[in-house]
Design a protein around this motif. Sequence first.
Motif, PDB file in Angstrom:
ATOM      1  N   ILE A   1     -35.774 -10.133 -42.998  1.00 11.41           N
ATOM      2  CA  ILE A   1     -36.424  -8.975 -42.370  1.00 11.41           C
ATOM      3  C   ILE A   1     -36.852  -9.318 -40.946  1.00 11.41           C
ATOM      4  CG2 ILE A   1     -38.472  -7.479 -42.486  1.00 11.41           C
ATOM      5  CD1 ILE A   1     -38.230  -7.720 -45.587  1.00 11.41           C
ATOM      6  N   TYR A   2     -37.406 -10.510 -40.759  1.00 12.43           N
ATOM      7  CA  TYR A   2     -37.812 -10.966 -39.425  1.00 12.43           C
ATOM      8  C   TYR A   2     -36.595 -11.013 -38.493  1.00 12.43           C
ATOM      9  CZ  TYR A   2     -39.227 -14.265 -35.778  1.00 12.43           C
ATOM     10  OH  TYR A   2     -39.461 -14.883 -34.577  1.00 12.43           O
ATOM     11  N   SER A   3     -35.492 -11.558 -38.984  1.00  7.68           N
ATOM     12  CA  SER A   3     -34.275 -11.656 -38.168  1.00  7.68           C
ATOM     13  C   SER A   3     -33.745 -10.281 -37.790  1.00  7.68           C
ATOM     14  CB  SER A   3     -33.181 -12.417 -38.923  1.00  7.68           C
ATOM     15  OG  SER A   3     -33.589 -13.721 -39.184  1.00  7.68           O
ATOM     16  N   ASP A   4     -33.746  -9.362 -38.763  1.00  9.23           N
ATOM     17  CA  ASP A   4     -33.180  -8.038 -38.525  1.00  9.23           C
ATOM     18  C   ASP A   4     -34.052  -7.144 -37.650  1.00  9.23           C
ATOM     19  OD1 ASP A   4     -30.945  -8.648 -39.996  1.00  9.23           O
ATOM     20  OD2 ASP A   4     -31.604  -7.612 -41.817  1.00  9.23           O
ATOM     21  N   PHE A   5     -35.361  -7.200 -37.828  1.00  3.75           N
ATOM     22  CA  PHE A   5     -36.213  -6.216 -37.162  1.00  3.75           C
ATOM     23  C   PHE A   5     -37.075  -6.761 -36.029  1.00  3.75           C
ATOM     24  CE2 PHE A   5     -35.319  -4.569 -41.399  1.00  3.75           C
ATOM     25  CZ  PHE A   5     -34.721  -3.372 -41.051  1.00  3.75           C
TER      26      PHE A   5
ATOM     27  N   ASN B   1     -35.133  -6.902 -31.844  1.00  2.89           N
ATOM     28  CA  ASN B   1     -35.903  -5.931 -31.077  1.00  2.89           C
ATOM     29  C   ASN B   1     -36.015  -6.435 -29.633  1.00  2.89           C
ATOM     30  OD1 ASN B   1     -37.834  -4.298 -29.901  1.00  2.89           O
ATOM     31  ND2 ASN B   1     -39.248  -4.392 -31.626  1.00  2.89           N
ATOM     32  N   PRO B   2     -35.503  -5.690 -28.650  1.00  2.00           N
ATOM     33  CA  PRO B   2     -35.543  -6.164 -27.261  1.00  2.00           C
ATOM     34  C   PRO B   2     -36.952  -6.278 -26.689  1.00  2.00           C
ATOM     35  CG  PRO B   2     -34.752  -3.903 -27.356  1.00  2.00           C
ATOM     36  CD  PRO B   2     -34.869  -4.382 -28.773  1.00  2.00           C
ATOM     37  N   PHE B   3     -37.938  -5.651 -27.329  1.00  2.00           N
ATOM     38  CA  PHE B   3     -39.307  -5.689 -26.819  1.00  2.00           C
ATOM     39  C   PHE B   3     -40.135  -6.811 -27.442  1.00  2.00           C
ATOM     40  CE2 PHE B   3     -37.890  -1.256 -26.537  1.00  2.00           C
ATOM     41  CZ  PHE B   3     -37.916  -1.127 -25.163  1.00  2.00           C
ATOM     42  N   TYR B   4     -39.559  -7.548 -28.399  1.00  2.44           N
ATOM     43  CA  TYR B   4     -40.284  -8.627 -29.063  1.00  2.44           C
ATOM     44  C   TYR B   4     -40.149  -9.913 -28.254  1.00  2.44           C
ATOM     45  CZ  TYR B   4     -41.444 -12.313 -32.368  1.00  2.44           C
ATOM     46  OH  TYR B   4     -41.990 -13.421 -32.959  1.00  2.44           O
ATOM     47  N   SER B   5     -41.274 -10.593 -28.051  1.00  2.00           N
ATOM     48  CA  SER B   5     -41.290 -11.897 -27.382  1.00  2.00           C
ATOM     49  C   SER B   5     -41.626 -12.959 -28.418  1.00  2.00           C
ATOM     50  CB  SER B   5     -42.353 -11.928 -26.281  1.00  2.00           C
ATOM     51  OG  SER B   5     -42.069 -10.956 -25.316  1.00  2.00           O
ATOM     52  N   LEU B   6     -40.892 -14.059 -28.398  1.00  2.00           N
ATOM     53  CA  LEU B   6     -41.150 -15.143 -29.334  1.00  2.00           C
ATOM     54  C   LEU B   6     -42.583 -15.632 -29.179  1.00  2.00           C
ATOM     55  CD1 LEU B   6     -37.853 -17.196 -29.084  1.00  2.00           C
ATOM     56  CD2 LEU B   6     -38.613 -15.767 -30.975  1.00  2.00           C
TER      57      LEU B   6
ATOM     58  N   MET C   1     -45.238 -14.330 -30.140  1.00  2.00           N
ATOM     59  CA  MET C   1     -46.206 -13.246 -29.957  1.00  2.00           C
ATOM     60  C   MET C   1     -46.303 -12.468 -31.266  1.00  2.00           C
ATOM     61  SD  MET C   1     -47.366 -13.576 -26.958  1.00  2.00           S
ATOM     62  CE  MET C   1     -48.265 -12.079 -26.705  1.00  2.00           C
ATOM     63  N   PRO C   2     -47.413 -11.776 -31.511  1.00  2.00           N
ATOM     64  CA  PRO C   2     -47.512 -10.958 -32.725  1.00  2.00           C
ATOM     65  C   PRO C   2     -46.383  -9.938 -32.782  1.00  2.00           C
ATOM     66  CG  PRO C   2     -49.651 -11.121 -31.644  1.00  2.00           C
ATOM     67  CD  PRO C   2     -48.643 -11.728 -30.714  1.00  2.00           C
ATOM     68  N   ILE C   3     -45.899  -9.680 -33.981  1.00  2.00           N
ATOM     69  CA  ILE C   3     -44.794  -8.739 -34.169  1.00  2.00           C
ATOM     70  C   ILE C   3     -45.370  -7.334 -34.239  1.00  2.00           C
ATOM     71  CG2 ILE C   3     -42.873  -8.071 -35.655  1.00  2.00           C
ATOM     72  CD1 ILE C   3     -42.943 -11.015 -36.682  1.00  2.00           C
ATOM     73  N   ARG C   4     -45.002  -6.508 -33.304  1.00  3.73           N
ATOM     74  CA  ARG C   4     -45.454  -5.121 -33.267  1.00  3.73           C
ATOM     75  C   ARG C   4     -44.224  -4.222 -33.364  1.00  3.73           C
ATOM     76  NH1 ARG C   4     -50.150  -6.943 -33.130  1.00  3.73           N
ATOM     77  NH2 ARG C   4     -51.400  -7.496 -31.347  1.00  3.73           N
ATOM     78  N   CYS C   5     -43.726  -4.077 -34.586  1.00  9.50           N
ATOM     79  CA  CYS C   5     -42.526  -3.286 -34.824  1.00  9.50           C
ATOM     80  C   CYS C   5     -42.703  -2.535 -36.140  1.00  9.50           C
ATOM     81  CB  CYS C   5     -41.296  -4.206 -34.881  1.00  9.50           C
ATOM     82  SG  CYS C   5     -39.790  -3.361 -35.319  1.00  9.50           S
ATOM     83  N   GLU C   6     -42.658  -1.222 -36.080  1.00 11.92           N
ATOM     84  CA  GLU C   6     -42.913  -0.402 -37.254  1.00 11.92           C
ATOM     85  C   GLU C   6     -41.877  -0.634 -38.351  1.00 11.92           C
ATOM     86  OE1 GLU C   6     -43.341   4.303 -38.298  1.00 11.92           O
ATOM     87  OE2 GLU C   6     -44.058   3.615 -36.347  1.00 11.92           O
ATOM     88  N   LEU C   7     -40.588  -0.784 -37.981  1.00 16.04           N
ATOM     89  CA  LEU C   7     -39.554  -1.037 -38.981  1.00 16.04           C
ATOM     90  C   LEU C   7     -39.759  -2.368 -39.684  1.00 16.04           C
ATOM     91  CD1 LEU C   7     -36.309   0.293 -37.255  1.00 16.04           C
ATOM     92  CD2 LEU C   7     -37.439   1.195 -39.290  1.00 16.04           C
ATOM     93  N   PHE C   8     -40.189  -3.385 -38.942  1.00 21.29           N
ATOM     94  CA  PHE C   8     -40.501  -4.687 -39.543  1.00 21.29           C
ATOM     95  C   PHE C   8     -41.625  -4.519 -40.553  1.00 21.29           C
ATOM     96  CE2 PHE C   8     -43.204  -8.466 -39.632  1.00 21.29           C
ATOM     97  CZ  PHE C   8     -42.299  -9.415 -40.083  1.00 21.29           C
TER      98      PHE C   8
ATOM     99  N   GLY D   1     -37.789 -23.742 -36.420  1.00 24.22           N
ATOM    100  CA  GLY D   1     -39.170 -24.198 -36.465  1.00 24.22           C
ATOM    101  C   GLY D   1     -40.195 -23.141 -36.814  1.00 24.22           C
ATOM    102  N   ILE D   2     -39.781 -21.895 -37.010  1.00 23.86           N
ATOM    103  CA  ILE D   2     -40.723 -20.842 -37.386  1.00 23.86           C
ATOM    104  C   ILE D   2     -41.098 -21.044 -38.850  1.00 23.86           C
ATOM    105  CG2 ILE D   2     -40.998 -18.356 -37.736  1.00 23.86           C
ATOM    106  CD1 ILE D   2     -39.112 -17.972 -35.361  1.00 23.86           C
ATOM    107  N   LYS D   3     -42.394 -20.934 -39.147  1.00 24.72           N
ATOM    108  CA  LYS D   3     -42.874 -21.112 -40.509  1.00 24.72           C
ATOM    109  C   LYS D   3     -43.318 -19.763 -41.070  1.00 24.72           C
ATOM    110  CE  LYS D   3     -44.732 -25.677 -39.525  1.00 24.72           C
ATOM    111  NZ  LYS D   3     -44.678 -25.613 -38.075  1.00 24.72           N
ATOM    112  N   PHE D   4     -42.889 -19.495 -42.301  1.00 21.58           N
ATOM    113  CA  PHE D   4     -43.349 -18.332 -43.045  1.00 21.58           C
ATOM    114  C   PHE D   4     -44.154 -18.863 -44.217  1.00 21.58           C
ATOM    115  CE2 PHE D   4     -39.588 -16.853 -40.865  1.00 21.58           C
ATOM    116  CZ  PHE D   4     -39.999 -15.633 -40.358  1.00 21.58           C
TER     117      PHE D   4
END
Length: 161
Positions: free
Chosen positions: A118-122, A126-131, A133-140, A94-97
């Motif tokens: 990229i979303y799936s991989d990074f 990421n154990p600190f990412y919550s569904l 919520m905004p993505i705060r990941c430098e590698l992403f 259900g996630i929309k891009f």
Amino acid sequence: MGHAVLAINGIDVNGKYTADGKEVLEYLGSPSNYPVSIRFGRPRLTSNEKLMLASMFHSLFAIGSQLSPEQGSSGIEMLETDTFKLHCFQTLTGIKFVVLADPRQAGIDSLLRKIYEIYSDFALKNPFYSLEMPIRCELFDQNLKLALEVAEKAGTFGPGS
């Protein structure tokens, strides 16, 4: 008209300031920064504008899937105007891009699948990412920026890119 400075010599610009906090005019005034490479584009949206557009599109997407004459329609996949095309890729979860592109840009479907990869991989790994919520990941961010630059330079984003 309608364009803004997005980067100077590879350094992102936000409004009147570069990413490292210097004022743009001060940066341009220093002879040590020459030669200068300036990237122009549409002004970036604020967080509130992004939320407003996302909620508006989500509503249109839901209405489109309910009003479709086809049984089991998944909703809006592409919205086309004279000046832009809006492409949407909805995952099985259900996630929309959503990507806004020039009407002449080809291969956006491949780009959307690459963004999902990229979303799936990074983000998802990421154990600190919550569904939701905004993505705060430098590698992403780095990989997304690279994929968008490849698509922008090539003019197309086909298989194998």
